[in-house]
Design an enzyme around this catalytic site. Structure first.
Site, mmCIF file in Angstrom:
data_model
loop_
_atom_site.group_PDB
_atom_site.id
_atom_site.type_symbol
_atom_site.label_atom_id
_atom_site.label_comp_id
_atom_site.label_asym_id
_atom_site.label_seq_id
_atom_site.Cartn_x
_atom_site.Cartn_y
_atom_site.Cartn_z
ATOM 1 N N ARG A 1 71.202 30.144 48.699
ATOM 2 C CA ARG A 1 70.664 31.309 47.990
ATOM 3 C C ARG A 1 71.431 31.655 46.729
ATOM 4 N NH1 ARG A 1 70.239 34.573 53.461
ATOM 5 N NH2 ARG A 1 70.831 32.642 54.491
ATOM 6 N N GLU B 1 78.565 33.812 60.445
ATOM 7 C CA GLU B 1 78.188 34.833 61.430
ATOM 8 C C GLU B 1 77.602 34.144 62.662
ATOM 9 O OE1 GLU B 1 75.358 37.600 59.843
ATOM 10 O OE2 GLU B 1 75.853 39.154 61.303
HETATM 11 O O1 LIG Z 1 79.845 35.846 54.850
HETATM 12 P P1 LIG Z 1 79.388 34.709 55.700
HETATM 13 O O2 LIG Z 1 79.536 34.965 57.167
HETATM 14 O O3 LIG Z 1 80.059 33.428 55.310
HETATM 15 O O4 LIG Z 1 77.818 34.527 55.488
HETATM 16 C C1 LIG Z 1 77.199 34.564 54.245
HETATM 17 C C2 LIG Z 1 76.525 33.248 53.937
HETATM 18 O O5 LIG Z 1 75.518 32.982 54.920
HETATM 19 C C3 LIG Z 1 74.281 32.723 54.254
HETATM 20 O O6 LIG Z 1 74.096 31.386 53.988
HETATM 21 P P2 LIG Z 1 73.816 30.324 55.138
HETATM 22 O O7 LIG Z 1 75.085 29.664 55.537
HETATM 23 O O8 LIG Z 1 73.018 30.985 56.210
HETATM 24 O O9 LIG Z 1 73.013 29.185 54.404
HETATM 25 P P3 LIG Z 1 71.599 29.132 53.642
HETATM 26 O O10 LIG Z 1 71.723 30.016 52.418
HETATM 27 O O11 LIG Z 1 71.519 27.695 53.298
HETATM 28 O O12 LIG Z 1 70.543 29.594 54.572
HETATM 29 C C4 LIG Z 1 74.400 33.499 52.969
HETATM 30 O O13 LIG Z 1 73.496 33.017 51.984
HETATM 31 C C5 LIG Z 1 75.831 33.309 52.585
HETATM 32 O O14 LIG Z 1 76.061 32.099 51.897
HETATM 33 N N1 LIG Z 2 72.674 38.807 58.436
HETATM 34 C C1 LIG Z 2 72.333 37.794 57.628
HETATM 35 N N2 LIG Z 2 71.179 37.854 56.911
HETATM 36 C C2 LIG Z 2 70.837 36.836 56.091
HETATM 37 N N3 LIG Z 2 71.557 35.722 55.948
HETATM 38 C C3 LIG Z 2 72.701 35.635 56.641
HETATM 39 N N4 LIG Z 2 73.633 34.666 56.684
HETATM 40 C C4 LIG Z 2 74.596 35.069 57.547
HETATM 41 N N5 LIG Z 2 74.327 36.274 58.075
HETATM 42 C C5 LIG Z 2 73.135 36.645 57.508
#
Ligand SMILES: O=P(O)(O)OC[C@H]1O[C@H](OP(=O)(O)OP(=O)(O)O)[C@H](O)[C@@H]1O
Ligand SMILES: Nc1ncnc2[nH]cnc12
Length: 174
Positions: A65, A102
């Protein structure tokens, strides 16, 4: 930085989905923000207004993202864009960092040489949950910039339901 009610409007465009992808997770879905061109523009504008005169030379976006919000910010402030990717996606020489999420664990990678020691970097992502991803990204960039002591000088978080876009400027310390 004046938000002029923009943060509140942006907040209202984010869909919150309980128990996705696992029970107990309150998922912040920014795809609904992207359906609203004004909210999308306001989101990037807030960061451009904040960082346009700060000497930022590189915007690093975290997959996936950060690839949505990072490039428009990079173009607007005249900085290069560097993708921080999930493992085994980048073809060149990479440095890697593992981190906790998370829900689960992951690893991110960055091309060696994409960021130089004299760069000033801005990391962009859509959300902070545990902060693991941001810390891992900051470590990667710190390593490439040869920063022994990494100091996060500015760390702004726009509170949008939980926390939306995160950004931090990393400066060379000492
Ligand atoms: O603060 P944190 O616990 O590290 O979580 C935040 C991260 O999690 C999500 O990405 P995700 O790893 O879900 O990947 P994606 O964007 O590819 O779905 C979000 O876009 C952040 O990069
Ligand atoms: N709560 C949340 N919502 C969207 N993306 C996430 N990536 C990790 N935690 C998330």
């Amino acid at each position: 930085m004046a938000s002029d009610g923009r943060v509140e409007r942006i907040t209202s465009t984010i869909r919150v989905i309980p128990d996705f992808p696992k029970p107990g997770i309150l998922f912040q879905d920014i795809t609904t923000l992207l359906l609203d061109p004004q909210a999308f523009r306001d989101t990037t504008d807030l960061f451009v207004e904040r960082y346009k005169d700060k000497g930022i030379t590189v915007v690093a976006g975290v997959e996936a993202r950060g690839f949505i919000f990072g490039p428009p910010i990079a173009l607007a402030i005249g900085a290069k864009f560097v993708p921080i990717r999930k493992p085994k996606k980048l073809p060149g020489e990479v440095i890697s960092e593992e981190y906790s999420l998370e829900y689960g664990t992951d690893k991110i990678e960055m091309h060696v040489g994409a960021v130089q020691p004299n760069d000033r970097a801005l990391i962009v992502d859509d959300l902070i949950a545990t902060g693991g991803t941001l810390c891992a990204a900051a470590k990667l960039i710190g390593e490439l910039m040869c920063i022994k002591f990494l100091e996060i000088m500015e760390y702004i978080i726009f509170c949008v339901r939980i926390l939306l876009i995160i950004a931090c400027s990393i400066f060379l310390a000492s």
